[in-house]
Design an enzyme around this catalytic site. Sequence first.
Site, short mmCIF file in Angstrom:
data_model
loop_
_atom_site.label_atom_id
_atom_site.label_comp_id
_atom_site.label_asym_id
_atom_site.label_seq_id
_atom_site.Cartn_x
_atom_site.Cartn_y
_atom_site.Cartn_z
N SER A 79 -9.85 68.56 45.83
CA SER A 79 -9.13 67.45 46.36
C SER A 79 -8.10 67.26 45.18
O SER A 79 -7.19 66.47 45.37
CB SER A 79 -9.97 66.35 46.58
OG SER A 79 -10.78 65.82 45.22
N LYS A 149 -10.26 61.30 40.76
CA LYS A 149 -8.92 61.26 41.32
C LYS A 149 -7.86 60.49 40.46
O LYS A 149 -8.22 60.61 39.03
CB LYS A 149 -8.89 59.95 42.55
CG LYS A 149 -9.99 60.31 43.50
CD LYS A 149 -9.86 61.43 44.43
CE LYS A 149 -10.76 61.68 45.45
NZ LYS A 149 -10.64 62.97 46.36
#
Length: 301
Positions: A79, A149
């Site tokens: 990701s 993230k």
Amino acid sequence: MAVGARSGHEEPEDRPGRSGNAGAAGHAGIDGETPDGGGAVKKPRSFWKELPLLVVIALVLALLIKTFLVQAFSIPSDSMQNTLQRGDRVLVDKLTPWFGSEPERGEVVVFHDPGGWLDDTPEVHPNAVQKFLSFIGLMPSAEEKDLIKRVIAIGGDTVECKENGPVVVNGKALDEKSFIFPGNTPCNDDPFGPIKVPEGRIWVMGDHRQDSRDSRYHQELPGNGTVSNDEVVGRAFVVAWPINRWATLPIPKTFDQPGLNAALGAAPGVLGLAGAVPFVLWRRRRAVLAGRHTAPADSTP
């Protein structure tokens, strides 16, 4: 009498084969006796006897470093490509949050699952050795449900992204070419916003936008897709392993563009100006009144 004349303050000669206290005193510190013959000097412990103590100290230091300074984390997914690859080991700064530092836009952060983000992740069952090494920080934890993230917006920001458009924060478009995965669009898979990020929370997105279940996909959960600052473990600042992947993780320049903080910075300025105007008018009024009372009387007949 001649022998008695040699006694007194002179030290006896240290002749080969001579025995007695004098000879022992002459070798004090070598043969294990104190200079005054009072007892044996303790010999230092052998390395093997000291080793357990050294191991305990090393483990305690490792635990303290892991708890308060730096911790290693493993990247389990794609990701954050191409910034981070699956299997990379990153070091996370856990010190600055202890001094009140909060996440900033552009930082890559590790945070605990806010609840419901990793429900589909299969459970991992590490062995006893892996548990121990992860406990002291020498190995990334395999049991903790943590995510990594990039912070896109912080508390007070307004963030949005329309189809075929860029991510916009406080009215400023972000240039994400330096870190977004090649071939990805900023948000065509899931446009969103505008969203007002609550104070004390952050909006996060993965660099591999089309392969990241980030804030966009959890807006139905408490927090509307945002993450509490209290859930943030710390900022990932370097890729430490493998060696050929070593690199720092700086904040992209687009997050430093002028005006990005305008929405937050204008309010205090306006409030300050609003409070200053009445104060200045009050001082001017006092000065005028004081001038009237101290003016000299008119001496004209």
